[in-house]
Design an enzyme around this catalytic site. Structure first.
Site, mmCIF file in Angstrom:
data_model
loop_
_atom_site.group_PDB
_atom_site.id
_atom_site.type_symbol
_atom_site.label_atom_id
_atom_site.label_comp_id
_atom_site.label_asym_id
_atom_site.label_seq_id
_atom_site.Cartn_x
_atom_site.Cartn_y
_atom_site.Cartn_z
ATOM 1 N N CYS A 72 -85.145 21.690 3.158
ATOM 2 C CA CYS A 72 -85.137 22.947 3.914
ATOM 3 C C CYS A 72 -84.177 22.910 5.101
ATOM 4 C CB CYS A 72 -86.547 23.276 4.412
ATOM 5 S SG CYS A 72 -86.578 24.830 5.326
ATOM 6 N N ARG A 75 -85.657 24.350 9.166
ATOM 7 C CA ARG A 75 -86.739 23.621 9.835
ATOM 8 C C ARG A 75 -86.769 23.729 11.355
ATOM 9 N NH1 ARG A 75 -86.088 17.818 7.407
ATOM 10 N NH2 ARG A 75 -84.190 18.547 6.381
ATOM 11 N N TRP A 244 -87.524 33.410 5.887
ATOM 12 C CA TRP A 244 -86.518 34.416 5.564
ATOM 13 C C TRP A 244 -85.384 33.781 4.783
ATOM 14 C CZ3 TRP A 244 -87.876 34.052 10.975
ATOM 15 C CH2 TRP A 244 -87.112 33.131 11.684
ATOM 16 N N GLU A 249 -78.252 32.154 -0.593
ATOM 17 C CA GLU A 249 -79.239 31.807 -1.628
ATOM 18 C C GLU A 249 -79.276 32.944 -2.656
ATOM 19 O OE1 GLU A 249 -82.524 31.019 1.520
ATOM 20 O OE2 GLU A 249 -83.071 29.802 -0.226
HETATM 21 N N1 ARG Z 1 -83.599 29.488 -2.899
HETATM 22 C C1 ARG Z 1 -84.817 30.145 -3.202
HETATM 23 C C2 ARG Z 1 -84.539 31.567 -3.678
HETATM 24 O O1 ARG Z 1 -83.505 32.069 -3.542
HETATM 25 C C3 ARG Z 1 -85.748 30.189 -2.011
HETATM 26 C C4 ARG Z 1 -86.016 28.858 -1.337
HETATM 27 C C5 ARG Z 1 -86.583 28.993 0.064
HETATM 28 N N2 ARG Z 1 -85.622 29.599 0.924
HETATM 29 C C6 ARG Z 1 -85.874 30.065 2.155
HETATM 30 N N3 ARG Z 1 -84.900 30.638 2.805
HETATM 31 N N4 ARG Z 1 -87.071 29.996 2.687
HETATM 32 O O2 ARG Z 1 -85.323 32.282 -4.182
#
Ligand code: ARG
Length: 377
Positions: A72, A75, A244, A249
């Site tokens: 993560c 953090r 968030w 991602e």
């Molecule tokens: N990478 C994952 C997704 O796109 C989520 C992982 C957690 N990411 C976060 N920003 N809390 O669905």
């Protein structure tokens, strides 16, 4: 003491459990667990094979687990995690209700709250848990020609819930139901999420008017629901965790990689896609990330860019080191998926050491083959 009931079966050898419990209870965050409390825990473990955390222990345990989560990047905010204690939940219906409530609280109209909801501890013969990877996720519909409409990551779960009687729209952004299992080998149950707890963001671009017509969207925030939380030797198999998003991602990992949307974007941009040397992949991806940042902001949903996220992590690393704590990490999860070398994380190296409390992969899913039509076997 009746040692034959499921509740009283020890999950770990008592000596091992006691050692992990004592190490946890000595955490600085618990401001010195009293000798009386330690004696109670020791007594409880000796007689029942496990022990129950106080509300304070649960809260700090979950926060420390986040601080220790090597994959993560977010953090820095570990101290701000809000912990919802739902350990009293005992049935699949109650866990489903707790998950819906979690989404309502964590989504908060887009002002995403860093929230974890902790369900009951695992007991022998019972490990109430959510089978979905995240509370909100899109189905992956496998087509006859082997292609997938929707999220390829969810093909297995989509097949499972279909075998249990669910049917969706069949579209690309078809929200999956919650799937909950009471114990290994048992039939899982599914629950359609109420529409008002599923917040989504349709994607548009600040300067490319045609972008909106691509019909792309994503949900507001990830609520990771498959992991097992382990605190002081006690396992919590149901512990959905919300934070968030970092925009990349959604853009780079979810839409570009899994949904394969870059060729269409590049084509609409008029880029030459016959050679990688035109950097059409890079250019299309930058516009997609731009669209995510723009659209989430427009809809009032918290999202951060990868430069900001990497900076906050570097600051976190420095303050952890100053506090005398080493920072472990999984490099491939921490480094930005685009423009990596513009961030400091790229030039660092991390030991991927997993210490407890922490989040762990779930136990393999074990289904009653008749109940699920053998979908997973
Ligand atoms: N990478 C994952 C997704 O796109 C989520 C992982 C957690 N990411 C976060 N920003 N809390 O669905």
């Amino acid at each position: 003491m009746d040692m034959t009931t499921a509740r009283n079966q020890p999950q770990h050898a008592p000596a091992e459990l006691l050692a992990e419990a004592c190490t946890f209870l000595a955490s600085a965050e618990l401001r010195g667990t009293s000798a009386a409390r330690l004696a109670t825990v020791r007594e409880e473990i000796t007689h029942t094979g496990t022990y129950a955390h106080t509300a304070d222990e649960l809260t700090w345990g979950a926060r420390i687990a986040w601080r220790n989560a090597t994959s993560c990047l977010g953090r820095a905010y570990w101290r701000a995690l809000e912990v919802r204690d739902r350990r009293e939940v005992t049935t699949v219906d109650e866990l489903a209700e707790a998950c819906v409530e979690h989404l309502r609280v964590a989504t908060n109209g887009g002002r995403v709250r860093l929230t974890i909801t902790v369900g009951p501890a695992a007991d022998a013969g019972q490990a109430l848990r959510v089978l979905n990877h995240q509370l909100v996720g899109y189905a992956g519909h496998l087509q006859a020609d082997g292609s997938v409409v929707g999220d390829p990551k969810s093909v297995w779960l989509t097949q499972l819930v279909r075998s249990l009687g669910w049917s969706g729209t069949g579209g690309r952004f078809d929200v999956l139901p919650l799937v909950i299992q009471r114990a290994p080998g048992e039939r899982p149950w599914w629950y359609r999420l109420p529409r008002d707890v599923v917040m989504e963001v349709p994607l548009s671009h600040p300067d490319l008017p045609w972008f909106e017509a691509l019909g792309l969207r994503w949900y507001a925030h990830p609520a990771i629901s498959h992991q097992r939380l382990r605190i002081g030797g006690v396992d919590y198999p149901a512990a959905p965790f919300s934070g968030w998003y970092t925009a990349t991602e959604i853009s780079a990992e979810n839409l570009a990689r899994r949904y394969s949307v870059l060729p269409e974007i590049a084509q609409r941009m008029g880029l030459d896609t016959t050679s990688t040397r035109t950097l059409w992949l890079d250019r299309a991806l930058v516009e997609l990330t731009t669209a995510v940042l723009h659209s989430y902001q427009r809809h009032g949903v918290i999202v951060v860019d990868h430069h900001h996220a990497a900076k906050s992590f570097s600051t976190h690393e420095n303050s952890e080191l100053a506090a005398g704590r080493p920072v472990y990490g999984r490099y491939s999860s921490l480094v930005a998926p685009t423009a990596a070398a513009t961030t400091d994380v790229y030039y660092r190296s991390y030991r991927n050491r997993v210490v407890v409390p922490n989040f762990f992969p779930p136990a393999p899913i074990d289904l009653d083959p008749d109940a699920a039509n053998g979908a997973l076997r």
